[in-house]
Design a protein around this motif. Structure first.
Motif, mmCIF file in Angstrom:
data_model
loop_
_atom_site.group_PDB
_atom_site.id
_atom_site.type_symbol
_atom_site.label_atom_id
_atom_site.label_comp_id
_atom_site.label_asym_id
_atom_site.label_seq_id
_atom_site.Cartn_x
_atom_site.Cartn_y
_atom_site.Cartn_z
ATOM 1 N N GLY A 144 0.753 -1.268 -0.041
ATOM 2 C CA GLY A 144 -0.086 0.218 0.127
ATOM 3 C C GLY A 144 0.821 1.365 -0.155
ATOM 4 N N GLN A 145 1.838 1.257 0.706
ATOM 5 C CA GLN A 145 2.937 2.483 0.800
ATOM 6 C C GLN A 145 3.493 2.774 -0.652
ATOM 7 O OE1 GLN A 145 3.452 4.700 3.209
ATOM 8 N NE2 GLN A 145 4.642 5.630 2.013
ATOM 9 N N TRP A 146 3.610 1.853 -1.467
ATOM 10 C CA TRP A 146 4.403 1.881 -2.806
ATOM 11 C C TRP A 146 3.236 2.687 -3.559
ATOM 12 C CZ3 TRP A 146 7.663 -3.232 -3.860
ATOM 13 C CH2 TRP A 146 8.293 -3.284 -2.645
ATOM 14 N N HIS A 147 2.002 2.156 -3.491
ATOM 15 C CA HIS A 147 0.995 2.808 -4.305
ATOM 16 C C HIS A 147 0.681 4.225 -3.905
ATOM 17 C CE1 HIS A 147 -0.969 -0.629 -6.534
ATOM 18 N NE2 HIS A 147 -0.814 -1.313 -5.375
ATOM 19 N N TYR A 148 0.817 4.486 -2.800
ATOM 20 C CA TYR A 148 0.714 5.927 -2.147
ATOM 21 C C TYR A 148 2.097 6.550 -2.845
ATOM 22 C CZ TYR A 148 1.200 9.922 0.837
ATOM 23 O OH TYR A 148 1.435 11.267 1.267
ATOM 24 N N GLU A 149 3.074 6.182 -2.620
ATOM 25 C CA GLU A 149 4.303 6.774 -3.274
ATOM 26 C C GLU A 149 4.061 7.102 -4.767
ATOM 27 O OE1 GLU A 149 7.328 5.137 0.042
ATOM 28 O OE2 GLU A 149 7.284 4.019 -1.607
ATOM 29 N N LEU A 150 3.475 6.044 -5.443
ATOM 30 C CA LEU A 150 3.390 6.057 -6.813
ATOM 31 C C LEU A 150 2.429 7.381 -7.203
ATOM 32 C CD1 LEU A 150 3.705 5.468 -9.970
ATOM 33 C CD2 LEU A 150 2.257 3.394 -9.681
ATOM 34 N N ALA A 151 1.486 7.315 -6.245
ATOM 35 C CA ALA A 151 0.197 8.021 -6.601
ATOM 36 C C ALA A 151 0.922 9.860 -6.256
ATOM 37 C CB ALA A 151 -0.816 8.140 -5.472
ATOM 38 N N VAL A 152 1.958 9.794 -5.337
ATOM 39 C CA VAL A 152 2.177 11.118 -5.214
ATOM 40 C C VAL A 152 2.994 11.422 -6.351
ATOM 41 C CG1 VAL A 152 3.796 12.546 -3.722
ATOM 42 C CG2 VAL A 152 2.391 11.084 -2.593
ATOM 43 N N THR A 153 3.980 10.631 -6.648
ATOM 44 C CA THR A 153 4.763 11.044 -8.002
ATOM 45 C C THR A 153 3.774 11.549 -9.270
ATOM 46 O OG1 THR A 153 6.383 9.532 -7.188
ATOM 47 C CG2 THR A 153 6.466 9.810 -9.540
ATOM 48 N N LEU A 154 2.734 10.763 -9.379
ATOM 49 C CA LEU A 154 1.881 10.972 -10.460
ATOM 50 C C LEU A 154 1.404 12.316 -10.445
ATOM 51 C CD1 LEU A 154 0.516 7.549 -11.019
ATOM 52 C CD2 LEU A 154 1.953 8.416 -12.617
ATOM 53 N N LEU A 155 0.920 12.633 -9.371
ATOM 54 C CA LEU A 155 0.033 13.890 -9.099
ATOM 55 C C LEU A 155 1.000 15.055 -9.185
ATOM 56 C CD1 LEU A 155 -1.889 12.800 -5.694
ATOM 57 C CD2 LEU A 155 -2.801 13.433 -8.094
ATOM 58 N N ARG A 156 2.363 14.938 -8.857
ATOM 59 C CA ARG A 156 3.437 15.868 -9.146
ATOM 60 C C ARG A 156 3.491 15.989 -10.596
ATOM 61 N NH1 ARG A 156 7.822 13.604 -4.693
ATOM 62 N NH2 ARG A 156 6.810 14.807 -2.948
ATOM 63 N N ASP A 157 3.338 15.211 -11.239
ATOM 64 C CA ASP A 157 3.442 15.124 -12.587
ATOM 65 C C ASP A 157 2.159 15.456 -13.476
ATOM 66 O OD1 ASP A 157 5.411 14.892 -14.778
ATOM 67 O OD2 ASP A 157 4.775 12.976 -15.455
ATOM 68 N N ASN A 158 1.217 15.850 -12.652
ATOM 69 C CA ASN A 158 -0.021 16.268 -13.335
ATOM 70 C C ASN A 158 -0.976 15.179 -13.799
ATOM 71 O OD1 ASN A 158 0.095 19.024 -12.303
ATOM 72 N ND2 ASN A 158 1.297 19.491 -13.856
ATOM 73 N N ARG A 159 -0.575 13.959 -13.452
ATOM 74 C CA ARG A 159 -1.452 12.892 -13.855
ATOM 75 C C ARG A 159 -2.276 12.328 -12.768
ATOM 76 N NH1 ARG A 159 3.504 9.474 -15.653
ATOM 77 N NH2 ARG A 159 2.014 7.678 -16.002
ATOM 78 N N ARG A 160 -3.426 13.119 -12.758
ATOM 79 C CA ARG A 160 -4.310 13.363 -11.789
ATOM 80 C C ARG A 160 -5.185 12.032 -11.527
ATOM 81 N NH1 ARG A 160 -5.162 19.002 -9.721
ATOM 82 N NH2 ARG A 160 -6.498 18.016 -7.948
ATOM 83 N N SER A 161 -5.856 11.377 -12.761
ATOM 84 C CA SER A 161 -6.484 10.291 -12.625
ATOM 85 C C SER A 161 -5.763 9.112 -12.223
ATOM 86 C CB SER A 161 -7.287 9.917 -14.066
ATOM 87 O OG SER A 161 -6.339 9.913 -14.965
ATOM 88 N N ASP A 162 -4.648 9.055 -12.753
ATOM 89 C CA ASP A 162 -3.722 7.862 -12.490
ATOM 90 C C ASP A 162 -3.511 8.102 -11.124
ATOM 91 O OD1 ASP A 162 -3.874 6.861 -15.001
ATOM 92 O OD2 ASP A 162 -2.086 7.809 -15.704
ATOM 93 N N GLY A 163 -3.013 9.109 -10.423
ATOM 94 C CA GLY A 163 -2.594 9.233 -9.087
ATOM 95 C C GLY A 163 -3.824 8.818 -7.871
ATOM 96 N N ILE A 164 -5.044 9.495 -8.602
ATOM 97 C CA ILE A 164 -5.976 8.995 -7.710
ATOM 98 C C ILE A 164 -6.410 7.444 -7.587
ATOM 99 C CG2 ILE A 164 -8.864 9.203 -7.475
ATOM 100 C CD1 ILE A 164 -8.212 12.374 -8.359
#
Length: 171
Positions: A144-164
Protein backbone atom coordinates in the motif's frame (compact mmCIF):
# COMPACT_ATOMS: atom_id res chain seq x y z
CA UNK A 1 37.84 -11.18 29.84
CA UNK A 2 41.09 -12.87 28.94
CA UNK A 3 39.11 -15.52 27.05
CA UNK A 4 37.69 -12.87 24.71
CA UNK A 5 40.86 -10.82 24.26
CA UNK A 6 41.48 -10.74 20.53
CA UNK A 7 38.53 -13.05 19.88
CA UNK A 8 36.84 -11.27 16.97
CA UNK A 9 34.04 -13.85 16.78
CA UNK A 10 33.18 -13.27 20.43
CA UNK A 11 32.92 -9.52 19.84
CA UNK A 12 30.70 -10.02 16.79
CA UNK A 13 28.58 -12.47 18.76
CA UNK A 14 28.17 -9.97 21.59
CA UNK A 15 27.14 -7.34 19.03
CA UNK A 16 24.42 -9.64 17.74
CA UNK A 17 23.20 -10.41 21.25
CA UNK A 18 22.88 -6.78 22.39
CA UNK A 19 21.83 -5.18 19.08
CA UNK A 20 18.05 -5.34 19.52
CA UNK A 21 15.61 -4.23 16.83
CA UNK A 22 16.61 -0.56 17.00
CA UNK A 23 20.36 -0.95 17.29
CA UNK A 24 22.50 0.09 20.21
CA UNK A 25 25.74 1.97 20.75
CA UNK A 26 27.14 -1.04 22.62
CA UNK A 27 26.47 -3.36 19.65
CA UNK A 28 28.11 -0.85 17.33
CA UNK A 29 31.14 -0.76 19.63
CA UNK A 30 31.38 -4.56 19.64
CA UNK A 31 31.21 -4.74 15.84
CA UNK A 32 33.88 -2.06 15.53
CA UNK A 33 36.13 -4.06 17.83
CA UNK A 34 35.47 -7.26 15.89
CA UNK A 35 36.27 -5.48 12.64
CA UNK A 36 39.50 -4.00 14.00
CA UNK A 37 40.56 -7.58 14.68
CA UNK A 38 39.13 -9.07 11.45
CA UNK A 39 38.64 -6.25 8.91
CA UNK A 40 37.83 -8.54 5.98
CA UNK A 41 34.48 -9.78 7.30
CA UNK A 42 32.05 -8.24 4.81
CA UNK A 43 28.98 -9.48 6.67
CA UNK A 44 30.04 -7.68 9.82
CA UNK A 45 30.52 -4.42 7.90
CA UNK A 46 26.95 -4.87 6.62
CA UNK A 47 25.65 -5.60 10.11
CA UNK A 48 27.50 -2.58 11.49
CA UNK A 49 26.03 -0.42 8.72
CA UNK A 50 22.52 -1.61 9.53
CA UNK A 51 22.98 -0.77 13.20
CA UNK A 52 24.50 2.62 12.39
CA UNK A 53 21.55 3.32 10.12
CA UNK A 54 19.09 2.46 12.89
CA UNK A 55 20.67 4.92 15.32
CA UNK A 56 20.90 7.72 12.75
CA UNK A 57 24.62 7.45 11.93
CA UNK A 58 23.86 7.72 8.22
CA UNK A 59 27.31 8.75 6.95
CA UNK A 60 28.98 6.04 9.03
CA UNK A 61 26.47 3.47 7.75
CA UNK A 62 27.22 4.47 4.16
CA UNK A 63 30.94 4.02 4.83
CA UNK A 64 30.32 0.58 6.35
CA UNK A 65 28.28 -0.51 3.33
CA UNK A 66 31.00 0.80 1.00
CA UNK A 67 33.62 -1.27 2.89
CA UNK A 68 31.40 -4.34 2.65
CA UNK A 69 31.02 -3.85 -1.11
CA UNK A 70 34.80 -3.59 -1.53
CA UNK A 71 35.01 -7.03 0.08
CA UNK A 72 31.92 -8.58 -1.49
CA UNK A 73 30.92 -6.69 -4.63
CA UNK A 74 28.12 -8.96 -5.82
CA UNK A 75 25.64 -8.18 -3.03
CA UNK A 76 22.35 -6.61 -4.13
CA UNK A 77 21.12 -6.02 -0.56
CA UNK A 78 24.23 -4.05 0.35
CA UNK A 79 23.98 -2.03 -2.87
CA UNK A 80 20.38 -1.24 -1.92
CA UNK A 81 21.37 -0.31 1.64
CA UNK A 82 24.12 2.00 0.41
CA UNK A 83 21.70 3.63 -2.01
CA UNK A 84 19.29 4.27 0.84
CA UNK A 85 22.00 5.93 2.92
CA UNK A 86 23.01 8.12 -0.02
CA UNK A 87 19.40 9.26 -0.46
CA UNK A 88 19.28 10.11 3.26
CA UNK A 89 22.49 12.08 2.76
CA UNK A 90 20.70 13.98 -0.03
CA UNK A 91 22.79 12.35 -2.76
CA UNK A 92 20.04 10.63 -4.81
CA UNK A 93 21.93 10.80 -8.11
CA UNK A 94 24.72 8.68 -6.58
CA UNK A 95 22.14 6.35 -5.03
CA UNK A 96 20.65 5.59 -8.44
CA UNK A 97 23.85 3.84 -9.56
CA UNK A 98 23.75 1.55 -6.51
CA UNK A 99 20.09 0.67 -6.99
CA UNK A 100 20.82 -0.09 -10.64
CA UNK A 101 23.70 -2.38 -9.62
CA UNK A 102 21.40 -4.14 -7.15
CA UNK A 103 18.87 -4.68 -9.93
CA UNK A 104 21.54 -5.89 -12.36
CA UNK A 105 22.39 -8.55 -9.79
CA UNK A 106 18.77 -9.35 -8.94
CA UNK A 107 16.25 -7.99 -11.50
CA UNK A 108 13.21 -9.05 -9.47
CA UNK A 109 14.34 -7.17 -6.34
CA UNK A 110 11.13 -5.20 -5.77
CA UNK A 111 12.42 -3.17 -2.83
CA UNK A 112 15.45 -1.91 -4.78
CA UNK A 113 13.15 -1.09 -7.72
CA UNK A 114 10.93 0.95 -5.40
CA UNK A 115 13.94 2.73 -3.91
CA UNK A 116 15.23 3.48 -7.40
CA UNK A 117 11.89 5.10 -8.18
CA UNK A 118 12.08 7.23 -5.04
CA UNK A 119 15.64 8.28 -5.89
CA UNK A 120 14.52 9.36 -9.35
CA UNK A 121 11.68 11.32 -7.74
CA UNK A 122 14.21 13.04 -5.47
CA UNK A 123 16.19 14.14 -8.54
CA UNK A 124 13.01 15.52 -10.12
CA UNK A 125 12.72 12.88 -12.84
CA UNK A 126 9.04 12.06 -12.30
CA UNK A 127 8.74 9.95 -15.49
CA UNK A 128 11.55 7.62 -14.45
CA UNK A 129 10.20 7.59 -10.89
CA UNK A 130 6.73 6.57 -12.08
CA UNK A 131 8.18 3.89 -14.35
CA UNK A 132 10.26 2.32 -11.57
CA UNK A 133 7.53 2.56 -8.94
CA UNK A 134 5.05 0.97 -11.36
CA UNK A 135 7.47 -1.90 -11.93
CA UNK A 136 8.03 -2.29 -8.18
CA UNK A 137 4.28 -2.58 -7.68
CA UNK A 138 4.07 -5.13 -10.47
CA UNK A 139 6.70 -7.18 -8.64
CA UNK A 140 5.04 -6.74 -5.23
CA UNK A 141 1.42 -5.62 -5.75
CA UNK A 142 0.25 -5.62 -2.13
CA UNK A 143 2.43 -2.78 -0.87
CA UNK A 144 0.00 0.00 0.00
CA UNK A 145 2.79 2.44 0.81
CA UNK A 146 4.25 1.94 -2.65
CA UNK A 147 0.89 2.75 -4.27
CA UNK A 148 0.82 5.92 -2.19
CA UNK A 149 4.37 6.85 -3.29
CA UNK A 150 3.45 6.26 -6.94
CA UNK A 151 0.29 8.34 -6.47
CA UNK A 152 2.32 11.26 -5.11
CA UNK A 153 4.74 10.97 -8.03
CA UNK A 154 1.90 10.91 -10.56
CA UNK A 155 0.15 13.85 -8.93
CA UNK A 156 3.38 15.88 -9.01
CA UNK A 157 3.50 15.13 -12.72
CA UNK A 158 -0.10 16.39 -13.14
CA UNK A 159 -1.38 12.88 -13.88
CA UNK A 160 -4.42 13.25 -11.63
CA UNK A 161 -6.58 10.33 -12.65
CA UNK A 162 -3.70 7.84 -12.46
CA UNK A 163 -2.60 9.33 -9.12
CA UNK A 164 -6.08 9.09 -7.66
CA UNK A 165 -6.37 5.48 -8.82
CA UNK A 166 -3.20 4.61 -6.92
CA UNK A 167 -4.40 6.50 -3.84
CA UNK A 168 -7.47 4.26 -3.92
CA UNK A 169 -5.22 1.21 -4.18
CA UNK A 170 -3.20 2.44 -1.22
CA UNK A 171 -6.34 2.64 0.90
Amino acid sequence: MSVTKGNFRAYAGMAEVVAGPHGSPLAISYYKTALRLAPDMAEWHVNLGVLQSRVGQTADAAASFERALRLRSQDPETENNLGTMLVRLERPAEAIAHYERALALRPDYAFARRNLGLAYAATGDQDAAARELTEAIRLSPNEGQWHYELAVTLLRDNRRSDGIAHLREAV
